[in-house]
Design a protein around this motif. Sequence first.
Motif, short mmCIF file in Angstrom:
data_model
loop_
_atom_site.label_atom_id
_atom_site.label_comp_id
_atom_site.label_asym_id
_atom_site.label_seq_id
_atom_site.Cartn_x
_atom_site.Cartn_y
_atom_site.Cartn_z
N PHE A 100 0.82 -1.21 0.00
CA PHE A 100 0.00 0.00 0.00
C PHE A 100 0.86 1.26 0.00
N ILE A 101 1.87 1.28 0.86
CA ILE A 101 2.75 2.45 0.93
C ILE A 101 3.44 2.68 -0.41
N ASP A 102 3.95 1.60 -1.01
CA ASP A 102 4.73 1.71 -2.24
C ASP A 102 3.90 2.09 -3.47
N LEU A 103 2.59 1.93 -3.40
CA LEU A 103 1.73 2.31 -4.52
C LEU A 103 1.55 3.82 -4.63
N HIS A 104 2.04 4.54 -3.63
CA HIS A 104 1.92 6.00 -3.61
C HIS A 104 3.29 6.60 -3.33
N HIS A 105 3.47 7.85 -3.73
CA HIS A 105 4.76 8.47 -3.49
C HIS A 105 4.62 9.92 -3.04
N SER A 106 4.24 10.80 -3.95
CA SER A 106 4.18 12.22 -3.61
C SER A 106 3.14 12.51 -2.53
N GLU A 107 2.15 11.63 -2.40
CA GLU A 107 1.10 11.83 -1.39
C GLU A 107 1.65 11.89 0.04
N TRP A 108 2.79 11.23 0.27
CA TRP A 108 3.36 11.18 1.62
C TRP A 108 4.28 12.38 1.91
N GLN A 109 4.75 13.04 0.88
CA GLN A 109 5.85 13.99 1.04
C GLN A 109 5.50 15.19 1.92
N ALA A 110 6.47 15.53 2.77
CA ALA A 110 6.38 16.72 3.64
C ALA A 110 5.15 16.71 4.52
N LYS A 111 4.79 15.51 5.00
CA LYS A 111 3.66 15.35 5.92
C LYS A 111 4.09 14.46 7.08
N PRO A 112 3.49 14.61 8.26
CA PRO A 112 3.87 13.79 9.40
C PRO A 112 3.14 12.45 9.42
N VAL A 113 3.83 11.45 9.98
CA VAL A 113 3.27 10.11 10.13
C VAL A 113 3.45 9.67 11.58
N GLY A 114 2.35 9.29 12.22
CA GLY A 114 2.40 8.74 13.57
C GLY A 114 2.14 7.24 13.53
N PHE A 115 2.49 6.55 14.62
CA PHE A 115 2.36 5.10 14.64
C PHE A 115 1.65 4.61 15.90
N VAL A 116 0.73 3.66 15.69
CA VAL A 116 0.10 2.92 16.78
C VAL A 116 0.37 1.46 16.47
N SER A 117 1.10 0.77 17.35
CA SER A 117 1.50 -0.60 17.05
C SER A 117 1.05 -1.56 18.16
N TYR A 118 1.02 -2.82 17.80
CA TYR A 118 0.71 -3.85 18.78
C TYR A 118 1.42 -5.14 18.39
N GLY A 119 1.63 -5.98 19.40
CA GLY A 119 2.31 -7.24 19.15
C GLY A 119 2.54 -7.96 20.46
N GLY A 120 3.52 -8.85 20.47
CA GLY A 120 3.85 -9.60 21.68
C GLY A 120 4.58 -8.72 22.68
N VAL A 121 5.66 -9.23 23.24
CA VAL A 121 6.36 -8.48 24.27
C VAL A 121 6.93 -7.17 23.76
N SER A 122 7.20 -7.08 22.45
CA SER A 122 7.77 -5.85 21.90
C SER A 122 6.70 -4.80 21.62
N GLY A 123 5.44 -5.19 21.64
CA GLY A 123 4.36 -4.23 21.39
C GLY A 123 4.35 -3.66 19.98
N GLY A 124 5.01 -4.35 19.05
CA GLY A 124 5.03 -3.87 17.67
C GLY A 124 6.07 -2.80 17.39
#
Length: 197
Positions: A100-124
């Motif tokens: 999904f990320i690689d199908l787009h390019h200029s759409e991401w430029q000069a914009k902020p990205v935050g992360f919410v992750s989940y997983g085992g002991v590392s929490g993603g």
Amino acid sequence: MTLTPDSGTLTAPLRTAVIIGSSRDGRFAPVVGDWFLARAAADPDLDTTPIDLATTELPHTFGAPAPAVEAVGSVLAEADAFVVVTPEYNHSYPGTLKNFIDLHHSEWQAKPVGFVSYGGVSGGLRATEHLRTVFAELHAVTVRDTVSFHNPWQRRDDAGALIGDPAADTAAKTLLNQLVWWGETLRTARAARPYPG
């Protein structure tokens, strides 16, 4: 709308695309995504649009025709900021999300990205760290603070919603505050001068 202290003018809420980055059967991503979207909805500085990769038809071959890519690309292009909700698979993030990320390019430029992750002991967190390098290559700015859920699968109420805690709520507030700061700053900069990407 928020009031800008120096000018006394009103600024529009930050258009934020929240990407639910897993498409596996039995995935937990919507539970975490709903938890985050509820907190983002309470912030008057944000206007969120969820993008669920499980319900977004995407090609697996670059250059393949896909109206969904154009439709989602329009949402990304109009967004001022992004939040990626990701699990950790084999010490990294899902292949569907990378596609999904690689199908787009200029759409991401000069914009902020935050992360919410989940997983085992590392929490993603390993997935998040890998995503930072991907978004750096796409000229995006990743927000420093994240939300991370360690072994969250048993933390659901009778309705199936994620049971958060004060630490997670604080982390979400910090992430959102930083996202808004970067989002408004970069939106102003892009309006004043096109990004040289």
